[in-house]
Design a protein around this motif. Structure first.
Motif, PDB file in Angstrom:
ATOM      1  N   TYR A  30      72.801  70.351  18.798  1.00 44.59           N
ATOM      2  CA  TYR A  30      72.807  70.723  20.213  1.00 44.59           C
ATOM      3  C   TYR A  30      71.770  71.804  20.480  1.00 44.59           C
ATOM      4  N   THR A  31      71.301  71.848  21.707  1.00 42.35           N
ATOM      5  CA  THR A  31      70.411  72.913  22.144  1.00 42.35           C
ATOM      6  C   THR A  31      70.817  73.351  23.542  1.00 42.35           C
ATOM      7  N   ARG A  32      70.555  74.597  23.827  1.00 45.22           N
ATOM      8  CA  ARG A  32      70.817  75.154  25.145  1.00 45.22           C
ATOM      9  C   ARG A  32      69.530  75.809  25.610  1.00 45.22           C
ATOM     10  N   PRO A  33      68.989  75.397  26.740  1.00 43.59           N
ATOM     11  CA  PRO A  33      67.724  75.978  27.200  1.00 43.59           C
ATOM     12  C   PRO A  33      67.836  77.492  27.400  1.00 43.59           C
ATOM     13  N   PRO A  34      66.888  78.247  26.849  1.00 46.63           N
ATOM     14  CA  PRO A  34      66.916  79.701  27.035  1.00 46.63           C
ATOM     15  C   PRO A  34      66.947  80.073  28.511  1.00 46.63           C
ATOM     16  N   LYS A  35      67.884  80.922  28.866  1.00 47.24           N
ATOM     17  CA  LYS A  35      68.078  81.386  30.245  1.00 47.24           C
ATOM     18  C   LYS A  35      68.372  80.240  31.206  1.00 47.24           C
ATOM     19  N   GLY A  36      68.665  79.068  30.713  1.00 48.67           N
ATOM     20  CA  GLY A  36      68.948  77.925  31.574  1.00 48.67           C
ATOM     21  C   GLY A  36      67.719  77.332  32.224  1.00 48.67           C
ATOM     22  N   GLU A  37      66.545  77.717  31.750  1.00 49.01           N
ATOM     23  CA  GLU A  37      65.297  77.218  32.333  1.00 49.01           C
ATOM     24  C   GLU A  37      64.892  75.925  31.629  1.00 49.01           C
ATOM     25  N   TYR A  38      64.856  74.841  32.392  1.00 53.61           N
ATOM     26  CA  TYR A  38      64.540  73.537  31.819  1.00 53.61           C
ATOM     27  C   TYR A  38      63.889  72.661  32.878  1.00 53.61           C
ATOM     28  N   SER A  39      63.389  71.532  32.437  1.00 55.23           N
ATOM     29  CA  SER A  39      62.861  70.517  33.345  1.00 55.23           C
ATOM     30  C   SER A  39      63.225  69.166  32.742  1.00 55.23           C
ATOM     31  N   GLU A  40      63.001  68.113  33.489  1.00 58.44           N
ATOM     32  CA  GLU A  40      63.259  66.776  32.942  1.00 58.44           C
ATOM     33  C   GLU A  40      62.406  66.557  31.692  1.00 58.44           C
ATOM     34  N   ARG A  41      61.185  67.079  31.704  1.00 62.05           N
ATOM     35  CA  ARG A  41      60.295  66.931  30.556  1.00 62.05           C
ATOM     36  C   ARG A  41      60.846  67.639  29.317  1.00 62.05           C
ATOM     37  N   THR A  42      61.338  68.881  29.486  1.00 61.76           N
ATOM     38  CA  THR A  42      61.826  69.612  28.311  1.00 61.76           C
ATOM     39  C   THR A  42      63.093  68.975  27.755  1.00 61.76           C
ATOM     40  N   ILE A  43      63.943  68.468  28.633  1.00 64.71           N
ATOM     41  CA  ILE A  43      65.159  67.785  28.156  1.00 64.71           C
ATOM     42  C   ILE A  43      64.772  66.506  27.416  1.00 64.71           C
TER      43      ILE A  43
END
Length: 75
Positions: A30-43
């Motif tokens: 599992y991974t959790r985006p740092p600070k909740g910052e993500y995009s469709e590309r990063t996911i």
């Protein structure tokens, strides 16, 4: 993570995976985006590496070391 390239994401994830395995003998899933910052590309990028992305609520600022162990999280 949205501000870095797919190659940087891959490098960071693989370095983290290696460190976690060496220290704890655990294979990350599992991974959790740092600070909740993500995009469709990063996911999509982390998914392509075999990780499932998990999210959380911003109600508790767990990344802020100054707010650990406090009962009043709104401050």
């Amino acid at each position: 993570m949205p501000d870095i390239s797919d190659e940087q994401i891959k490098t960071e994830m693989m370095d983290l995976h290696k460190s976690i395995y060496e220290k704890f003998g655990y294979e990350m899933k599992y991974t959790r985006p740092p600070k909740g910052e993500y995009s469709e590309r990063t996911i999509a990028c982390t998914n392509s590496l075999g990780y499932k992305t998990v999210m959380w609520s911003f109600a508790y600022d767990d990344w802020d070391e100054n707010k650990q162990g406090r009962e009043d999280y709104g401050a």
